[in-house]
Design a protein around this motif. Structure first.
Motif, PDB file in Angstrom:
ATOM      1  N   VAL A  80      -8.735   0.410  -0.596  1.00 16.46           N
ATOM      2  CA  VAL A  80      -7.777  -0.683  -0.780  1.00 16.46           C
ATOM      3  C   VAL A  80      -6.454  -0.355  -0.093  1.00 16.46           C
ATOM      4  O   VAL A  80      -5.906  -1.149   0.675  1.00 16.46           O
ATOM      5  N   PHE A  81      -5.937   0.844  -0.359  1.00 15.11           N
ATOM      6  CA  PHE A  81      -4.646   1.242   0.207  1.00 15.11           C
ATOM      7  C   PHE A  81      -4.747   1.462   1.718  1.00 15.11           C
ATOM      8  O   PHE A  81      -3.784   1.196   2.452  1.00 15.11           O
ATOM      9  N   GLU A  82      -5.894   1.899   2.169  1.00 16.22           N
ATOM     10  CA  GLU A  82      -6.103   2.067   3.611  1.00 16.22           C
ATOM     11  C   GLU A  82      -6.044   0.722   4.333  1.00 16.22           C
ATOM     12  O   GLU A  82      -5.419   0.598   5.401  1.00 16.22           O
ATOM     13  N   LEU A  83      -6.679  -0.282   3.747  1.00 11.62           N
ATOM     14  CA  LEU A  83      -6.679  -1.614   4.353  1.00 11.62           C
ATOM     15  C   LEU A  83      -5.276  -2.217   4.373  1.00 11.62           C
ATOM     16  O   LEU A  83      -4.881  -2.870   5.348  1.00 11.62           O
ATOM     17  N   ILE A  84      -4.513  -1.981   3.311  1.00  9.11           N
ATOM     18  CA  ILE A  84      -3.141  -2.488   3.267  1.00  9.11           C
ATOM     19  C   ILE A  84      -2.278  -1.775   4.301  1.00  9.11           C
ATOM     20  O   ILE A  84      -1.462  -2.405   4.990  1.00  9.11           O
ATOM     21  N   THR A  85      -2.463  -0.474   4.429  1.00  6.63           N
ATOM     22  CA  THR A  85      -1.724   0.292   5.431  1.00  6.63           C
ATOM     23  C   THR A  85      -1.978  -0.252   6.829  1.00  6.63           C
ATOM     24  O   THR A  85      -1.064  -0.303   7.669  1.00  6.63           O
ATOM     25  N   ASN A  86      -3.197  -0.691   7.061  1.00  8.49           N
ATOM     26  CA  ASN A  86      -3.575  -1.232   8.371  1.00  8.49           C
ATOM     27  C   ASN A  86      -3.303  -2.731   8.494  1.00  8.49           C
ATOM     28  O   ASN A  86      -3.693  -3.347   9.496  1.00  8.49           O
ATOM     29  N   ASN A  87      -2.669  -3.313   7.463  1.00 10.40           N
ATOM     30  CA  ASN A  87      -2.353  -4.752   7.455  1.00 10.40           C
ATOM     31  C   ASN A  87      -3.591  -5.622   7.666  1.00 10.40           C
ATOM     32  O   ASN A  87      -3.542  -6.656   8.327  1.00 10.40           O
ATOM     33  N   THR A 111       2.843  -3.107  -4.580  1.00  7.99           N
ATOM     34  CA  THR A 111       4.018  -2.349  -4.157  1.00  7.99           C
ATOM     35  C   THR A 111       3.790  -1.733  -2.774  1.00  7.99           C
ATOM     36  O   THR A 111       4.724  -1.618  -1.976  1.00  7.99           O
ATOM     37  N   HIS A 112       2.560  -1.369  -2.482  1.00  8.38           N
ATOM     38  CA  HIS A 112       2.236  -0.820  -1.165  1.00  8.38           C
ATOM     39  C   HIS A 112       2.383  -1.896  -0.087  1.00  8.38           C
ATOM     40  O   HIS A 112       2.923  -1.636   1.002  1.00  8.38           O
ATOM     41  N   ALA A 113       1.919  -3.121  -0.384  1.00  8.28           N
ATOM     42  CA  ALA A 113       2.047  -4.227   0.576  1.00  8.28           C
ATOM     43  C   ALA A 113       3.515  -4.560   0.813  1.00  8.28           C
ATOM     44  O   ALA A 113       3.928  -4.869   1.943  1.00  8.28           O
ATOM     45  N   CYS A 114       4.326  -4.480  -0.246  1.00 12.71           N
ATOM     46  CA  CYS A 114       5.763  -4.750  -0.106  1.00 12.71           C
ATOM     47  C   CYS A 114       6.455  -3.641   0.678  1.00 12.71           C
ATOM     48  O   CYS A 114       7.389  -3.898   1.437  1.00 12.71           O
TER      49      CYS A 114
END
Length: 370
Positions: free
Chosen positions: A8-15, A43-46
């Motif tokens: 999940v966090f990897e995908l958000i990091t990669n937008n 919070t990661h997306a923000c």
């Protein structure tokens, strides 16, 4: 975290919004999972400043006010630091609390101001939920009538949310309907000002002062209206007040004097904001103008503004029109130009002559160079 949650966090990091949606649809994952730093997907997306992913996560039920981060940074803190004002607006509409502080005691707008994200500061500090206005459109307790007619709620909300604090712009924002109910509008702003300072830990002195400031402008307009000519409509009286503020020399002195009095009349004299403003106003011959003190207190310290094309009437920074004759003076629209013409007509021709002279000089220089 397991492999599925870490993805999940990897995908958000990669937008990767498409991949994130697909990943959530294929796996049973809680929307507010935490990484090793206490950050949720929101919070990661923000932190990334990604509006679309943040919107998706909020739609899925993400908690906008979680404070599990190791340094107590909220989603709004990260959005403010990212510089994405539109994202800050999204979070505020979703119920984000702007008064929450991080581990060093700083709110989201304070952190935004620290890194120079002025627009984020202005959006957050001027935000008031529509529900705060709607509260006054229905009777409470023994009241038989609401304090505010429901049809005026949208207009009042627009007034209190507007970032431009110049008194002329505030008066113009009372049109086309609030100007007929100025005593009621002033009263409600005073009630809201008091309410903001009686919320305990959630008290917001910036919002409270802004509401006080708006009520004072309306009070000044009401006072001036009493001395207006007989037979004038309320709109005519508003425009007369605007022209008084715009009058070269006397208008600026009057406005400065009034603003100083409005600061002194703020009832919460023990607040940090009040003391900061009084200190700025009392700093001697190098003191900033009273209006700039108000703007800094509410919208934050500005950087360089030399290239900002502001309206000559109301100081709105989105002024895209210019005087058709001299092409040098900017306005929001024809209404602002009409109100300012009594000032500009005295200098318009001279500006044209000066511009023509400069153009001829440049042409001569070019010819000589050739």
């Amino acid at each position: 975290l397991g492999e599925v949650e870490s993805k999940v966090f990897e995908l958000i990091t990669n937008n990767d919004l498409y991949g994130l949606k697909n990943h959530f649809s294929l796996n049973k994952i809680k929307i507010d999972i935490l990484d090793e730093h206490g950050m949720t997907p929101l919070t990661h997306a923000c932190f990334k400043g990604n509006y679309e992913i943040s919107q998706y996560l909020l739609d899925q039920g993400a908690d906008v006010n979680t404070l599990e981060h190791e340094h107590r940074y909220s989603a709004l803190h990260f959005a403010a630091l990212s510089g994405n004002a539109k994202l800050c607006q999204l979070l505020l509409d979703a119920g984000a609390k702007s008064h929450r502080v991080n581990s060093v005691g700083r709110t989201a707008p304070q952190m935004a101001a620290f890194v120079g994200n002025h627009q984020c500061v202005a959006i957050i500090n001027n935000y008031i939920p529509k529900s705060e206005i709607d509260y006054y459109t229905v009777p409470h307790g023994l009241e038989k009538q609401p304090k505010l007619p429901p049809e005026l709620a949208s207009g009042l909300h627009k007034l209190v949310m507007h970032v431009n604090l110049h008194p002329v712009r505030v008066v113009l924002n009372l049109l086309p309907n609030l100007h007929e109910e100025m005593p009621s509008v002033k009263w409600i702003l005073e009630l809201m000002c008091q309410k903001e300072m009686t919320r305990g830990a959630e008290s917001n002195e910036v919002t409270s002062f802004k509401l006080h400031y708006l009520s004072c402008i309306i009070g000044g307009l009401i006072k001036n209206r009493m001395h207006a000519k007989d037979g004038q409509t309320t709109k005519d009286k508003c425009e007369a007040f605007v022209r008084m503020l715009l009058k070269p020399g006397t208008g600026e002195k009057y406005m400065d004097s009034e603003i100083v009095d409005w600061v002194r009349e703020f009832p919460y004299t023990k607040s940090t904001l009040f003391r900061q403003m009084v200190s700025s106003l009392a700093s001697g011959k190098d003191a900033p103008s009273p209006l700039s003190v108000i703007i800094t207190a509410i919208n934050g310290q500005r950087g360089f503004t030399d290239n900002v094309k502001s309206c000559a009437t109301c100081a709105e920074e989105t002024a895209t029109k210019t005087c058709a004759n001299c092409k040098q003076i900017h306005y929001c629209d024809k209404e602002c130009q009409r109100l300012h013409w009594f000032v500009h007509k005295k200098t318009c021709s001279k500006i044209c002559d000066d511009t023509t002279a400069i153009s001829k000089q440049l042409e001569n220089v070019k010819v000589n160079q050739d």
